[in-house]
Design an enzyme around this catalytic site. Sequence first.
Site, mmCIF file in Angstrom:
data_model
loop_
_atom_site.group_PDB
_atom_site.id
_atom_site.type_symbol
_atom_site.label_atom_id
_atom_site.label_comp_id
_atom_site.label_asym_id
_atom_site.label_seq_id
_atom_site.Cartn_x
_atom_site.Cartn_y
_atom_site.Cartn_z
ATOM 1 C CE1 TYR A 194 -94.327 -58.512 89.423
ATOM 2 C CE2 TYR A 194 -92.064 -58.517 88.610
ATOM 3 C CZ TYR A 194 -93.086 -59.118 89.327
ATOM 4 O OH TYR A 194 -92.852 -60.317 89.953
ATOM 5 C CG PHE A 223 -77.130 -54.182 103.453
ATOM 6 C CD1 PHE A 223 -77.453 -55.367 104.089
ATOM 7 C CD2 PHE A 223 -78.138 -53.487 102.807
ATOM 8 C CE1 PHE A 223 -78.761 -55.863 104.071
ATOM 9 C CE2 PHE A 223 -79.441 -53.963 102.773
ATOM 10 C CZ PHE A 223 -79.751 -55.154 103.416
ATOM 11 N NE ARG A 269 -91.680 -67.309 87.990
ATOM 12 C CZ ARG A 269 -91.133 -68.317 88.671
ATOM 13 N NH1 ARG A 269 -91.896 -69.117 89.385
ATOM 14 N NH2 ARG A 269 -89.845 -68.540 88.630
ATOM 15 N NE ARG A 314 -80.187 -64.921 87.937
ATOM 16 C CZ ARG A 314 -80.225 -64.529 89.206
ATOM 17 N NH1 ARG A 314 -79.120 -64.103 89.797
ATOM 18 N NH2 ARG A 314 -81.357 -64.548 89.894
#
Length: 408
Positions: free
Chosen positions: A171, A288, A228, A218
Amino acid sequence: MELVKSITRPSEFLALIQFQFGAMKTVQIQDWTKLSPTLKRCYQFLVMTSRSFASVIQALDGELRDAICIFYLVLRALDTLEDDMTIPVEEKTALMKELHENLYNPEWKYRRSQEVDKIVLEEFPVISAEFRNLDKSYRDVIQEITKRMADGMCKYLDCADVNSFEDWNEYCHYVAGLVGIGLSRIFSASKLEDEIVGEDEPLSNSMGLFLQKTNIIRDYLADIQEGRKFWPKEAWSKFAKRLEDFQDASNRDEAVRCLNFLITNALHHVPDAIKYLSRLRNQSVFNFCAIPQVMAIGTLAVCYNNPDVFTTVVKLRKGQAVYMMKRAVSLNAAKIIFHDFAAEIAKIAPKNDPTKDKTLQICETILMLTHVKDSGSSYLPVLSASSVVLFTALWYYYNGTEQVYRFS
Protein backbone atom coordinates in the site's frame (compact mmCIF):
# COMPACT_ATOMS: atom_id res chain seq x y z
CA MET A 1 2.59 29.70 21.71
CA GLU A 2 5.43 28.16 19.68
CA LEU A 3 7.97 30.82 20.71
CA VAL A 4 7.42 30.00 24.36
CA LYS A 5 7.87 26.27 23.71
CA SER A 6 11.32 26.95 22.23
CA ILE A 7 12.51 29.75 24.49
CA THR A 8 14.63 27.38 26.61
CA ARG A 9 16.20 25.92 23.44
CA PRO A 10 18.34 28.73 21.99
CA SER A 11 18.95 27.11 18.61
CA GLU A 12 15.24 26.62 17.97
CA PHE A 13 14.41 30.05 19.35
CA LEU A 14 16.81 31.86 17.04
CA ALA A 15 15.67 29.78 14.06
CA LEU A 16 12.07 30.84 14.71
CA ILE A 17 13.12 34.49 14.94
CA GLN A 18 15.10 34.24 11.70
CA PHE A 19 12.20 32.49 10.00
CA GLN A 20 9.75 35.17 11.10
CA PHE A 21 11.94 38.05 9.93
CA GLY A 22 12.77 36.46 6.59
CA ALA A 23 16.40 35.52 7.23
CA MET A 24 15.72 31.93 6.15
CA LYS A 25 13.74 32.62 2.99
CA THR A 26 15.79 31.03 0.21
CA VAL A 27 13.06 30.23 -2.33
CA GLN A 28 13.55 31.89 -5.70
CA ILE A 29 10.47 33.96 -6.50
CA GLN A 30 9.09 33.11 -9.92
CA ASP A 31 9.37 35.74 -12.62
CA TRP A 32 5.68 35.55 -13.46
CA THR A 33 6.11 37.73 -16.55
CA LYS A 34 8.05 34.94 -18.26
CA LEU A 35 5.47 32.22 -17.58
CA SER A 36 2.77 31.22 -20.04
CA PRO A 37 -0.80 31.81 -18.81
CA THR A 38 -1.35 28.08 -18.32
CA LEU A 39 1.93 27.54 -16.46
CA LYS A 40 1.21 30.54 -14.24
CA ARG A 41 -2.19 29.00 -13.48
CA CYS A 42 -0.51 25.69 -12.59
CA TYR A 43 1.65 27.39 -10.00
CA GLN A 44 -1.48 29.00 -8.61
CA PHE A 45 -3.03 25.53 -8.30
CA LEU A 46 0.12 24.40 -6.53
CA VAL A 47 -0.20 27.14 -3.93
CA MET A 48 -3.93 26.45 -3.52
CA THR A 49 -3.51 22.71 -2.94
CA SER A 50 -0.32 22.58 -0.88
CA ARG A 51 1.44 25.44 0.87
CA SER A 52 4.46 23.33 1.83
CA PHE A 53 5.02 21.75 -1.60
CA ALA A 54 4.58 25.11 -3.28
CA SER A 55 7.62 26.36 -1.38
CA VAL A 56 9.93 23.39 -1.88
CA ILE A 57 9.04 22.88 -5.53
CA GLN A 58 9.68 26.52 -6.40
CA ALA A 59 13.12 26.20 -4.80
CA LEU A 60 14.17 23.59 -7.37
CA ASP A 61 16.55 24.53 -10.15
CA GLY A 62 15.72 25.20 -13.79
CA GLU A 63 13.25 23.16 -15.80
CA LEU A 64 13.11 20.60 -13.00
CA ARG A 65 10.85 23.04 -11.15
CA ASP A 66 8.14 22.94 -13.82
CA ALA A 67 8.36 19.17 -14.29
CA ILE A 68 7.92 18.49 -10.56
CA CYS A 69 5.11 21.05 -10.35
CA ILE A 70 3.14 19.28 -13.09
CA PHE A 71 3.95 15.84 -11.62
CA TYR A 72 2.57 16.99 -8.28
CA LEU A 73 -0.64 18.40 -9.80
CA VAL A 74 -1.33 15.26 -11.84
CA LEU A 75 -0.93 13.09 -8.74
CA ARG A 76 -3.07 15.56 -6.77
CA ALA A 77 -5.81 15.04 -9.36
CA LEU A 78 -5.49 11.27 -8.96
CA ASP A 79 -5.56 11.53 -5.18
CA THR A 80 -8.60 13.82 -5.31
CA LEU A 81 -10.50 11.21 -7.29
CA GLU A 82 -9.52 8.52 -4.80
CA ASP A 83 -10.55 10.60 -1.77
CA ASP A 84 -13.96 11.61 -3.15
CA MET A 85 -16.43 9.30 -1.43
CA THR A 86 -19.34 10.74 -3.46
CA ILE A 87 -18.10 9.01 -6.61
CA PRO A 88 -19.34 5.40 -6.97
CA VAL A 89 -16.48 2.91 -6.81
CA GLU A 90 -17.02 1.59 -10.33
CA GLU A 91 -16.97 5.09 -11.83
CA LYS A 92 -14.03 6.12 -9.64
CA THR A 93 -12.01 3.11 -10.74
CA ALA A 94 -12.54 3.94 -14.40
CA LEU A 95 -11.68 7.61 -13.88
CA MET A 96 -8.48 6.79 -12.02
CA LYS A 97 -7.30 4.14 -14.46
CA GLU A 98 -7.90 6.43 -17.45
CA LEU A 99 -6.23 9.54 -16.02
CA HIS A 100 -2.80 8.77 -17.51
CA GLU A 101 -4.40 8.56 -20.98
CA ASN A 102 -6.30 11.81 -20.46
CA LEU A 103 -3.01 13.66 -20.08
CA TYR A 104 -3.05 13.68 -23.89
CA ASN A 105 -6.73 14.60 -24.14
CA PRO A 106 -6.93 18.43 -24.27
CA GLU A 107 -10.66 18.41 -23.47
CA TRP A 108 -10.86 16.03 -20.51
CA LYS A 109 -11.97 17.34 -17.13
CA TYR A 110 -14.17 16.20 -14.29
CA ARG A 111 -16.71 18.63 -12.80
CA ARG A 112 -18.65 16.53 -10.29
CA SER A 113 -16.09 16.18 -7.52
CA GLN A 114 -17.01 17.42 -4.04
CA GLU A 115 -13.44 17.43 -2.70
CA VAL A 116 -11.70 20.58 -1.50
CA ASP A 117 -9.04 20.28 -4.23
CA LYS A 118 -11.58 19.68 -7.01
CA ILE A 119 -10.12 22.58 -9.01
CA VAL A 120 -7.32 20.33 -10.31
CA LEU A 121 -10.01 18.13 -11.88
CA GLU A 122 -12.25 20.97 -13.06
CA GLU A 123 -9.33 22.74 -14.74
CA PHE A 124 -7.38 19.64 -15.72
CA PRO A 125 -7.01 20.89 -19.35
CA VAL A 126 -4.73 23.63 -17.98
CA ILE A 127 -2.53 21.03 -16.26
CA SER A 128 -2.54 18.63 -19.21
CA ALA A 129 -1.59 21.46 -21.58
CA GLU A 130 1.54 22.20 -19.57
CA PHE A 131 2.22 18.47 -19.26
CA ARG A 132 2.32 18.25 -23.06
CA ASN A 133 4.79 21.15 -23.12
CA LEU A 134 7.31 19.21 -21.02
CA ASP A 135 10.25 17.34 -22.51
CA LYS A 136 9.33 13.78 -23.52
CA SER A 137 11.66 12.32 -20.89
CA TYR A 138 9.55 13.97 -18.17
CA ARG A 139 6.23 13.15 -19.82
CA ASP A 140 7.05 9.46 -20.07
CA VAL A 141 7.88 9.25 -16.35
CA ILE A 142 4.80 11.17 -15.24
CA GLN A 143 2.44 9.14 -17.40
CA GLU A 144 3.92 5.78 -16.35
CA ILE A 145 3.90 6.59 -12.63
CA THR A 146 0.33 7.92 -12.83
CA LYS A 147 -0.80 4.64 -14.40
CA ARG A 148 1.07 2.47 -11.87
CA MET A 149 -0.27 4.49 -8.94
CA ALA A 150 -3.84 4.38 -10.20
CA ASP A 151 -3.72 0.62 -10.70
CA GLY A 152 -2.36 0.10 -7.20
CA MET A 153 -4.66 2.57 -5.47
CA CYS A 154 -7.71 1.00 -7.11
CA LYS A 155 -6.72 -2.30 -5.56
CA TYR A 156 -7.32 -0.80 -2.11
CA LEU A 157 -10.53 1.15 -2.83
CA ASP A 158 -12.74 -1.55 -1.30
CA CYS A 159 -10.19 -2.78 1.23
CA ALA A 160 -11.28 -2.07 4.82
CA ASP A 161 -8.03 -3.18 6.45
CA VAL A 162 -4.34 -3.53 5.73
CA ASN A 163 -3.67 -7.05 6.95
CA SER A 164 -0.03 -8.09 6.74
CA PHE A 165 3.24 -6.20 6.73
CA GLU A 166 3.49 -7.25 3.10
CA ASP A 167 0.17 -5.48 2.46
CA TRP A 168 1.41 -2.43 4.38
CA ASN A 169 4.56 -2.23 2.28
CA GLU A 170 2.54 -2.69 -0.90
CA TYR A 171 0.00 0.00 0.00
CA CYS A 172 2.77 2.45 0.95
CA HIS A 173 4.52 1.60 -2.32
CA TYR A 174 1.48 2.53 -4.37
CA VAL A 175 0.75 5.81 -2.59
CA ALA A 176 4.28 7.00 -1.78
CA GLY A 177 7.00 4.66 -3.02
CA LEU A 178 5.99 5.25 -6.63
CA VAL A 179 6.17 9.00 -6.00
CA GLY A 180 9.76 8.54 -4.85
CA ILE A 181 10.53 6.45 -7.93
CA GLY A 182 9.00 9.05 -10.23
CA LEU A 183 10.81 11.94 -8.59
CA SER A 184 14.14 10.12 -8.81
CA ARG A 185 13.69 9.39 -12.50
CA ILE A 186 12.80 13.04 -13.13
CA PHE A 187 15.90 14.14 -11.20
CA SER A 188 18.06 11.96 -13.45
CA ALA A 189 16.23 13.01 -16.61
CA SER A 190 17.04 16.64 -15.78
CA LYS A 191 20.77 15.75 -15.81
CA LEU A 192 21.10 17.45 -12.41
CA GLU A 193 21.58 14.01 -10.85
CA ASP A 194 23.42 10.88 -11.98
CA GLU A 195 21.56 8.07 -13.76
CA ILE A 196 21.90 5.75 -10.76
CA VAL A 197 19.51 7.97 -8.78
CA GLY A 198 16.68 7.20 -11.18
CA GLU A 199 17.68 3.61 -11.85
CA ASP A 200 17.71 2.37 -8.25
CA GLU A 201 13.97 1.88 -7.76
CA PRO A 202 14.21 -0.09 -4.48
CA LEU A 203 16.10 2.78 -2.83
CA SER A 204 13.66 5.41 -4.11
CA ASN A 205 10.74 3.24 -3.01
CA SER A 206 12.19 2.94 0.49
CA MET A 207 12.42 6.73 0.76
CA GLY A 208 8.71 6.96 0.02
CA LEU A 209 7.82 4.14 2.40
CA PHE A 210 9.65 5.87 5.25
CA LEU A 211 7.58 9.04 4.83
CA GLN A 212 4.27 7.22 4.36
CA LYS A 213 4.75 4.89 7.31
CA THR A 214 5.61 7.87 9.49
CA ASN A 215 2.39 9.60 8.43
CA ILE A 216 0.31 6.48 9.07
CA ILE A 217 1.83 5.96 12.52
CA ARG A 218 1.38 9.59 13.55
CA ASP A 219 -2.16 9.84 12.17
CA TYR A 220 -3.63 6.90 14.09
CA LEU A 221 -6.29 8.97 15.87
CA ALA A 222 -7.41 11.04 12.88
CA ASP A 223 -7.67 7.96 10.67
CA ILE A 224 -9.64 5.96 13.25
CA GLN A 225 -12.04 8.85 13.78
CA GLU A 226 -12.67 8.98 10.02
CA GLY A 227 -13.11 5.22 9.72
CA ARG A 228 -9.74 4.51 8.10
CA LYS A 229 -7.43 1.71 9.22
CA PHE A 230 -3.89 1.79 7.92
CA TRP A 231 -2.01 0.12 10.78
CA PRO A 232 -1.33 -3.48 9.66
CA LYS A 233 -3.45 -6.09 11.39
CA GLU A 234 -0.42 -8.36 11.66
CA ALA A 235 0.99 -5.82 14.11
CA TRP A 236 -1.99 -4.55 16.10
CA SER A 237 -3.63 -7.97 16.50
CA LYS A 238 -0.74 -8.94 18.78
CA PHE A 239 -1.90 -6.28 21.24
CA ALA A 240 -5.68 -5.85 20.83
CA LYS A 241 -8.82 -7.43 19.41
CA ARG A 242 -9.67 -4.29 17.43
CA LEU A 243 -7.51 -1.41 16.25
CA GLU A 244 -10.06 1.01 17.72
CA ASP A 245 -9.41 -0.44 21.20
CA PHE A 246 -6.18 1.54 21.47
CA GLN A 247 -8.25 4.67 22.11
CA ASP A 248 -9.41 3.19 25.42
CA ALA A 249 -7.20 4.28 28.33
CA SER A 250 -7.36 0.76 29.78
CA ASN A 251 -5.49 -0.50 26.69
CA ARG A 252 -2.89 2.24 26.64
CA ASP A 253 0.11 0.06 27.61
CA GLU A 254 -0.59 -2.37 24.78
CA ALA A 255 -1.26 0.51 22.41
CA VAL A 256 2.16 2.01 23.13
CA ARG A 257 3.83 -1.36 22.61
CA CYS A 258 2.20 -1.63 19.19
CA LEU A 259 3.23 1.95 18.43
CA ASN A 260 6.86 1.16 19.26
CA PHE A 261 6.65 -2.00 17.16
CA LEU A 262 5.60 -0.02 14.06
CA ILE A 263 8.12 2.75 14.64
CA THR A 264 10.88 0.15 14.82
CA ASN A 265 9.69 -1.23 11.48
CA ALA A 266 9.73 2.25 9.90
CA LEU A 267 13.23 3.00 11.20
CA HIS A 268 14.60 0.21 9.01
CA HIS A 269 14.20 2.57 6.03
CA VAL A 270 16.65 5.12 7.44
CA PRO A 271 19.82 3.39 6.14
CA ASP A 272 18.31 3.55 2.64
CA ALA A 273 17.52 7.25 3.11
CA ILE A 274 21.13 7.95 4.08
CA LYS A 275 22.45 6.02 1.07
CA TYR A 276 20.05 7.85 -1.26
CA LEU A 277 21.01 11.29 0.05
CA SER A 278 24.71 10.43 -0.30
CA ARG A 279 24.23 10.10 -4.07
CA LEU A 280 22.70 13.54 -4.62
CA ARG A 281 24.82 16.30 -6.15
CA ASN A 282 22.46 19.20 -6.81
CA GLN A 283 21.82 21.40 -3.78
CA SER A 284 18.16 22.15 -4.57
CA VAL A 285 17.43 18.45 -5.08
CA PHE A 286 19.25 17.56 -1.86
CA ASN A 287 17.20 20.06 0.14
CA PHE A 288 13.99 18.83 -1.50
CA CYS A 289 14.75 15.23 -0.46
CA ALA A 290 16.58 15.64 2.85
CA ILE A 291 14.18 17.91 4.72
CA PRO A 292 11.17 15.53 4.62
CA GLN A 293 13.39 12.61 5.66
CA VAL A 294 14.82 14.32 8.75
CA MET A 295 11.33 15.59 9.62
CA ALA A 296 10.13 11.99 9.45
CA ILE A 297 12.67 10.59 11.91
CA GLY A 298 12.02 13.59 14.15
CA THR A 299 8.31 12.81 14.08
CA LEU A 300 8.96 9.15 14.92
CA ALA A 301 11.13 10.24 17.84
CA VAL A 302 8.37 12.39 19.37
CA CYS A 303 5.83 9.60 18.78
CA TYR A 304 7.99 6.79 20.19
CA ASN A 305 6.67 5.42 23.48
CA ASN A 306 4.25 8.37 23.58
CA PRO A 307 0.67 7.55 24.66
CA ASP A 308 -0.47 10.97 23.42
CA VAL A 309 -0.55 9.51 19.89
CA PHE A 310 -3.86 7.87 20.87
CA THR A 311 -5.51 10.98 22.27
CA THR A 312 -4.27 14.00 20.33
CA VAL A 313 -2.08 15.24 17.47
CA VAL A 314 1.61 14.63 18.20
CA LYS A 315 4.09 16.63 16.16
CA LEU A 316 7.44 18.36 16.28
CA ARG A 317 7.70 21.75 17.90
CA LYS A 318 7.65 24.42 15.22
CA GLY A 319 11.03 25.59 16.47
CA GLN A 320 12.42 22.09 15.92
CA ALA A 321 10.95 21.96 12.41
CA VAL A 322 12.31 25.35 11.39
CA TYR A 323 15.73 24.57 12.89
CA MET A 324 15.94 21.30 10.94
CA MET A 325 14.89 23.04 7.73
CA LYS A 326 17.76 25.45 8.26
CA ARG A 327 20.32 22.76 9.06
CA ALA A 328 19.54 19.88 6.72
CA VAL A 329 21.36 21.29 3.69
CA SER A 330 24.35 18.92 3.61
CA LEU A 331 24.87 15.20 4.02
CA ASN A 332 26.84 15.60 7.25
CA ALA A 333 24.19 17.90 8.74
CA ALA A 334 21.42 15.45 7.81
CA LYS A 335 23.44 12.61 9.34
CA ILE A 336 23.77 14.53 12.59
CA ILE A 337 19.99 14.95 12.75
CA PHE A 338 19.39 11.26 12.05
CA HIS A 339 22.01 10.40 14.67
CA ASP A 340 20.51 12.63 17.34
CA PHE A 341 16.99 11.27 16.96
CA ALA A 342 18.12 7.64 16.78
CA ALA A 343 20.08 8.20 20.01
CA GLU A 344 17.01 9.79 21.59
CA ILE A 345 14.83 6.79 20.72
CA ALA A 346 17.42 4.31 21.98
CA LYS A 347 17.76 6.24 25.23
CA ILE A 348 14.06 6.02 26.10
CA ALA A 349 13.36 2.47 24.88
CA PRO A 350 11.46 0.80 27.79
CA LYS A 351 13.14 -2.20 29.38
CA ASN A 352 9.91 -4.20 29.25
CA ASP A 353 9.02 -3.34 25.66
CA PRO A 354 8.78 -6.56 23.58
CA THR A 355 10.41 -4.82 20.60
CA LYS A 356 13.22 -3.23 22.62
CA ASP A 357 16.04 -5.42 21.28
CA LYS A 358 15.03 -4.81 17.66
CA THR A 359 14.64 -1.10 18.35
CA LEU A 360 18.09 -0.84 19.87
CA GLN A 361 19.55 -2.86 17.01
CA ILE A 362 18.24 -0.60 14.24
CA CYS A 363 19.12 2.50 16.27
CA GLU A 364 22.67 1.22 16.65
CA THR A 365 22.86 0.66 12.89
CA ILE A 366 21.70 4.24 12.27
CA LEU A 367 24.18 5.59 14.81
CA MET A 368 27.06 3.79 13.09
CA LEU A 369 25.99 5.02 9.64
CA THR A 370 25.63 8.61 10.80
CA HIS A 371 28.72 9.04 12.95
CA VAL A 372 30.43 12.24 11.83
CA LYS A 373 32.89 14.56 13.52
CA ASP A 374 30.83 17.66 14.22
CA SER A 375 33.00 20.75 14.43
CA GLY A 376 30.08 22.71 15.79
CA SER A 377 30.11 25.11 12.84
CA SER A 378 26.64 24.06 11.75
CA TYR A 379 25.09 24.81 15.12
CA LEU A 380 23.42 28.10 15.77
CA PRO A 381 25.08 30.23 18.46
CA VAL A 382 23.83 30.14 22.03
CA LEU A 383 21.78 33.20 22.92
CA SER A 384 22.63 35.28 25.93
CA ALA A 385 19.84 36.06 28.39
CA SER A 386 19.70 39.65 27.16
CA SER A 387 19.34 38.49 23.55
CA VAL A 388 16.44 36.22 24.52
CA VAL A 389 14.68 39.15 26.16
CA LEU A 390 15.32 41.39 23.14
CA PHE A 391 14.09 38.86 20.60
CA THR A 392 11.04 38.11 22.71
CA ALA A 393 10.16 41.81 22.84
CA LEU A 394 10.60 42.14 19.07
CA TRP A 395 8.47 39.07 18.46
CA TYR A 396 5.56 40.36 20.48
CA TYR A 397 5.89 43.86 19.03
CA TYR A 398 5.70 42.74 15.41
CA ASN A 399 3.39 39.74 15.72
CA GLY A 400 1.24 40.00 18.82
CA THR A 401 0.58 37.05 21.07
CA GLU A 402 -1.59 35.04 18.68
CA GLN A 403 0.90 34.41 15.87
CA VAL A 404 0.77 30.77 14.79
CA TYR A 405 2.87 29.02 12.16
CA ARG A 406 1.17 26.55 9.87
CA PHE A 407 3.04 23.77 8.11
CA SER A 408 0.91 21.69 5.77
